[in-house]
Design a protein around this motif. Structure first.
Motif, PDB file in Angstrom:
ATOM      1  N   VAL A   6      -0.674  -4.407 -10.512  1.00 20.82           N
ATOM      2  CA  VAL A   6       0.327  -3.634 -11.016  1.00 20.82           C
ATOM      3  C   VAL A   6       0.049  -1.934 -11.123  1.00 20.82           C
ATOM      4  CG1 VAL A   6       1.352  -5.607 -12.625  1.00 20.82           C
ATOM      5  CG2 VAL A   6      -0.982  -4.081 -13.184  1.00 20.82           C
ATOM      6  N   ASP A   7      -1.181  -1.817 -10.834  1.00 26.07           N
ATOM      7  CA  ASP A   7      -1.364  -0.241 -10.617  1.00 26.07           C
ATOM      8  C   ASP A   7      -1.198   0.293  -9.233  1.00 26.07           C
ATOM      9  OD1 ASP A   7      -3.675  -1.535  -9.766  1.00 26.07           O
ATOM     10  OD2 ASP A   7      -5.104  -0.158 -11.027  1.00 26.07           O
ATOM     11  N   THR A   8      -0.629  -0.425  -8.187  1.00 28.76           N
ATOM     12  CA  THR A   8      -0.671  -0.395  -6.901  1.00 28.76           C
ATOM     13  C   THR A   8       0.411   0.838  -6.635  1.00 28.76           C
ATOM     14  OG1 THR A   8      -1.277  -2.415  -6.031  1.00 28.76           O
ATOM     15  CG2 THR A   8       0.053  -1.160  -4.511  1.00 28.76           C
ATOM     16  N   PHE A   9       0.111   1.861  -5.916  1.00 28.37           N
ATOM     17  CA  PHE A   9       0.702   3.190  -5.365  1.00 28.37           C
ATOM     18  C   PHE A   9       2.263   2.485  -4.876  1.00 28.37           C
ATOM     19  CE2 PHE A   9       2.625   6.254  -2.353  1.00 28.37           C
ATOM     20  CZ  PHE A   9       2.664   7.311  -3.315  1.00 28.37           C
ATOM     21  N   GLY A  10       3.397   2.860  -5.634  1.00 28.19           N
ATOM     22  CA  GLY A  10       4.874   2.646  -5.236  1.00 28.19           C
ATOM     23  C   GLY A  10       5.261   1.189  -5.569  1.00 28.19           C
ATOM     24  N   ARG A  11       4.314   0.428  -6.119  1.00 27.06           N
ATOM     25  CA  ARG A  11       4.838  -0.899  -6.448  1.00 27.06           C
ATOM     26  C   ARG A  11       6.288  -0.877  -7.536  1.00 27.06           C
ATOM     27  NH1 ARG A  11       4.114  -5.326 -10.140  1.00 27.06           N
ATOM     28  NH2 ARG A  11       3.506  -7.264  -9.310  1.00 27.06           N
ATOM     29  N   MET A  12       7.023  -1.797  -7.228  1.00 31.26           N
ATOM     30  CA  MET A  12       8.243  -1.843  -8.154  1.00 31.26           C
ATOM     31  C   MET A  12       7.657  -2.692  -9.538  1.00 31.26           C
ATOM     32  SD  MET A  12      11.639  -2.004  -5.910  1.00 31.26           S
ATOM     33  CE  MET A  12      11.335  -3.205  -4.751  1.00 31.26           C
ATOM     34  N   ASN A  13       7.750  -2.008 -10.582  1.00 35.08           N
ATOM     35  CA  ASN A  13       7.389  -2.735 -11.847  1.00 35.08           C
ATOM     36  C   ASN A  13       8.560  -2.782 -12.509  1.00 35.08           C
ATOM     37  OD1 ASN A  13       4.609  -3.115 -11.264  1.00 35.08           O
ATOM     38  ND2 ASN A  13       4.101  -0.845 -11.768  1.00 35.08           N
ATOM     39  N   LYS A  14       9.690  -2.737 -12.215  1.00 34.06           N
ATOM     40  CA  LYS A  14      11.170  -2.916 -12.597  1.00 34.06           C
ATOM     41  C   LYS A  14      11.912  -3.387 -11.775  1.00 34.06           C
ATOM     42  CE  LYS A  14      11.502   1.262 -14.162  1.00 34.06           C
ATOM     43  NZ  LYS A  14      12.131   2.677 -14.596  1.00 34.06           N
ATOM     44  N   PRO A  15      13.180  -4.119 -12.118  1.00 38.09           N
ATOM     45  CA  PRO A  15      14.105  -4.555 -11.173  1.00 38.09           C
ATOM     46  C   PRO A  15      14.762  -3.296 -10.422  1.00 38.09           C
ATOM     47  CG  PRO A  15      14.825  -5.085 -13.415  1.00 38.09           C
ATOM     48  CD  PRO A  15      13.297  -4.365 -13.404  1.00 38.09           C
ATOM     49  N   LEU A  16      14.222  -2.849  -9.381  1.00 37.92           N
ATOM     50  CA  LEU A  16      14.928  -1.689  -8.772  1.00 37.92           C
ATOM     51  C   LEU A  16      15.535  -2.130  -7.338  1.00 37.92           C
ATOM     52  CD1 LEU A  16      12.113   0.899  -9.306  1.00 37.92           C
ATOM     53  CD2 LEU A  16      14.318   0.579 -10.727  1.00 37.92           C
ATOM     54  N   LYS A  17      16.119  -1.367  -6.818  1.00 40.52           N
ATOM     55  CA  LYS A  17      16.767  -1.557  -5.296  1.00 40.52           C
ATOM     56  C   LYS A  17      16.129  -0.634  -4.685  1.00 40.52           C
ATOM     57  CE  LYS A  17      21.342  -3.345  -5.631  1.00 40.52           C
ATOM     58  NZ  LYS A  17      21.801  -3.372  -6.957  1.00 40.52           N
ATOM     59  N   CYS A  18      15.186  -1.045  -3.473  1.00 38.09           N
ATOM     60  CA  CYS A  18      14.419  -0.125  -2.609  1.00 38.09           C
ATOM     61  C   CYS A  18      14.938  -0.363  -1.286  1.00 38.09           C
ATOM     62  CB  CYS A  18      13.080  -0.536  -2.849  1.00 38.09           C
ATOM     63  SG  CYS A  18      11.820   0.261  -1.711  1.00 38.09           S
ATOM     64  N   ILE A  19      14.838   0.852  -0.402  1.00 34.82           N
ATOM     65  CA  ILE A  19      14.925   0.628   1.104  1.00 34.82           C
ATOM     66  C   ILE A  19      13.920   0.926   1.515  1.00 34.82           C
ATOM     67  CG2 ILE A  19      15.794   3.072   1.225  1.00 34.82           C
ATOM     68  CD1 ILE A  19      17.959   1.574   3.562  1.00 34.82           C
TER      69      ILE A  19
END
Lengths: 455, 182
Positions: free
Chosen positions: A401-414
């Motif tokens: 969970v502490d990984t750089f850039g990890r999505m910890n919320k329900p986001l939209k990512c390109i």
């Protein structure tokens, strides 16, 4: 009368001829493993061959920690130590450790933040990119790796495929594996890429064409003048994602670009430099034939929730995004960041944007490549991109969970990465849209999916 | 050796990838360490989105699943080569996945580990069955019998793969057949 894949497998099996469907024992030239599957592979090796067993060849096993490195998760840190202990016990030649002290223990220090580098001089970054950069990819050879994107090395005219821990444990002890010769799907690439269109668009187009399981159990052979026009980096991007159509391997023809890259890398690193490429026969038995006109391709996006869910970027201009990401084996090479930087130079991103170079060498290249006195790295950070020196797999596959850039919320990512099934980059209700570095960059500037040609 | 696997099914749809079978954050667990093998089981299929799957495969706080059979659509197990995927399912007491089709590496990992039988159905059972339906699967006659409706469906035979899973995986099979020394 054999395809490129069949020729390599015939040679590795010691046979004059093999055909699709044959089950053959092949000799491995190289076995690669990393911190996520290495400890389990070592566990299988010791369980099955004995606590004091020796590996089949100390110079043909390459161990590259890269997945869960820059995390405070103690189990992940432990897994790097397990690799180091095994390398020392076995006297393995190629281990790209995170730290320089062979007697030390790896402990990530979160107090130093996620951006500043915390690795030593041997660390090599993402295994697939590192294998090539450190001189371990050779035409005509067989590479097995405990990672599905091992197929990236097919860019170098070799048979490369991902295997599980049990198979890898078997290879570790015997140097051999029983495999089925795959049928070959033929992709003849014509023309050349137009401005704003990248290698990522080629493979996303192809996966959209044949479907997310369209190449299951099969080899994907890419050749023709269009394939020859692609750079080595581009070929790596394409071969990397053969697995996203279910493919067993992807493979390119050998040419002067392959030769120059492999010669440079084996010379620089002092790795084995002799090899024998395979060339196309006058007639080959293909499962299917596909012609791809590179001139006609446009910036392409694979929408949530699978890599075959293809749309054109320009058709998605209403799709709002929360985040952009550039990195990974397929999308974190120097050429990927250059393409990204060309789009955002002098502008500012409007959504959270993360950049993770695949390897330390790429970090150095981005810092030393100057445009009008400013480094590409600086251009990225000036535009608001959060760039980390901690090269690795990072959030491409979520990770701790502490990984750089990890999505910890329900986001939209390109993202310029390679996979977008639910939960791939973290939160299981998040959504990932795969695109080229140029399209990710353009989208980061607008906060919506954006065709880079429109800027 | 006759083999009938019977019990309630857990039904999923197409493209269940390895991240949904075992989310990447749990790959720090090493399957060859007994305690960590057990823990992997508790996370089996926990990556399925809650919005699509209201019932968990392994109930919260438990180590095993009440469903010995998973029924799936196309391309089950696509994505990564992580062997943690069939292992997590096997550790949770899954004995059989009955899918319309499998991704290559997952299929091979099922066989190599001997954790579970990867069977292909002739029909799209993920649209015929629902979670909780009790079925029995006869691996010899290649037939599925649904208890509530009395209907039967055909599955494809496992061929040579069957005896490798029966033996408990690649190494056990190879030893039993003197392919490697014991």
């Amino acid at each position: 009368m054999m395809t490129l894949t069949e020729k390599i497998l015939a040679r590795a099996a010691g046979k004059a001829q093999v055909k699709a469907g044959d089950n053959v024992w092949v000799k491995a030239d190289t076995l690669m493993t990393h911190d996520v599957c290495g400890p389990g592979t070592i566990g299988v090796f010791k369980r099955e061959f004995g606590e004091h067993a020796r590996v089949w060849d100390k110079e043909r096993i390459v161990i590259i920690p890269d997945h869960y490195i820059f995390t405070a998760d103690s189990r992940s840190n432990r897994n790097v130590d397990i690799l180091r202990d095994f390398v020392r016990e076995q006297g393995l030649k190629y281990f790209y450790d995170v730290i320089d002290d062979p007697e030390g223990k790896w402990v990530f220090n979160p107090a130093q933040g996620l951006l500043k580098k915390q690795y030593g001089s041997q660390y090599a970054g993402v295994c697939h990119t590192a294998l090539a950069q450190r001189g371990h990819t050779r035409p005509g050879e067989v590479l097995f790796g405990t990672d599905s994107h091992t197929c990236m090395a097919g860019a170098f005219n070799q048979f490369a495929t991902g295997i599980g821990n049990t198979d890898a444990g078997f290879v570790m002890g015997t140097g051999k594996l029983l495999i089925k010769v795959p049928e070959t799907m033929h992709f003849r690439l014509e023309g050349s890429l137009q401005p704003g269109v990248m290698a990522k668009d080629v493979i996303l187009h192809i996966i959209g064409e044949i479907g997310f399981d369209g190449a299951t159990y099969r080899a994907m052979q890419f050749d023709g003048e269009g394939a020859r026009s692609l750079s080595v980096d581009d070929r790596m991007t394409v071969a990397n994602m053969a697995i996203e159509a279910g493919g067993k391997n992807g493979i390119f023809e050998f040419d002067e670009k392959t030769e120059a890259y492999v010669r440079h890398r084996t010379e620089t690193n002092g790795t084995r430099s002799e090899y024998e490429p395979v060339e196309r026969d006058a007639s080959e038995n293909f499962f299917s034939e596909h012609v791809i006109d590179l001139d006609k391709l446009e910036p392409t996006v694979a929408c949530h929730p699978d890599p075959g869910n293809r749309r054109l970027a320009r058709e998605l201009s209403d799709l709002g995004l929360d985040r952009a990401y550039i990195g990974s084996c397929t999308g974190g090479k120097t050429s990927d960041f250059i393409a990204f930087a060309e789009v955002i130079r002098g502008k500012s991103v409007v959504i959270d944007t993360f950049g993770v170079p695949a390897t330390p060498e790429i970090v150095d290249e981005l810092k030393s490549t100057m445009w009008d006195g400013t480094s590409v790295w600086q251009i990225m950070t000036d535009a608001g991109v959060q760039m980390t020196e901690n090269a690795g797999c990072s959030a491409c596959l979520g990770g701790p969970v502490d990984t750089f850039g990890r999505m910890n919320k329900p986001l939209k990512c390109i993202s310029a990465t390679n996979r977008n099934f639910p939960g791939r980059m973290g939160h299981k209700e998040s959504q990932v849209f795969l695109a080229s570095p140029a399209t990710v960059a353009a989208s980061a500037l607008t906060g919506k999916v954006t065709d880079p040609r429109d800027l | 050796m006759s083999k009938v696997i019977k019990g309630p099914v857990f039904v999923v749809q197409d493209n269940i990838d390895t991240d949904q079978i075992i989310p990447a954050q749990y790959l720090n667990l090493i399957p060859t360490i007994a305690e960590e093998y057990e823990k992997l089981g508790s996370y089996a299929l926990c990556g399925l989105p809650d919005s699509l799957y209201s019932e968990r495969y392994v109930p919260e706080g438990q180590m095993d699943s009440p469903f010995p059979i998973v029924v799936a659509g196309r391309n089950f197990g696509c994505g990564s080569s992580r062997e943690h995927a069939p292992i997590a399912m096997g550790s949770a007491d899954c004995q059989l996945v009955l899918a319309e089709s499998f991704a290559r590496i997952f299929f091979r990992n099922c066989v190599a580990t001997g954790e579970l039988y990867p069977c292909e159905s002739e029909e799209r059972l993920c649209e015929i069955l629902k979670t909780g339906d009790v079925i029995s699967v006869d691996l010899d006659t290649c037939q599925v019998h649904v208890e509530s409706t009395g209907k039967t469906y055909a599955i494809k035979g496992l061929g040579d793969v069957r005896s490798v899973v029966d033996a408990g995986g690649l190494f056990n099979y190879a030893r039993q057949h003197d392919m490697i020394s014991s």
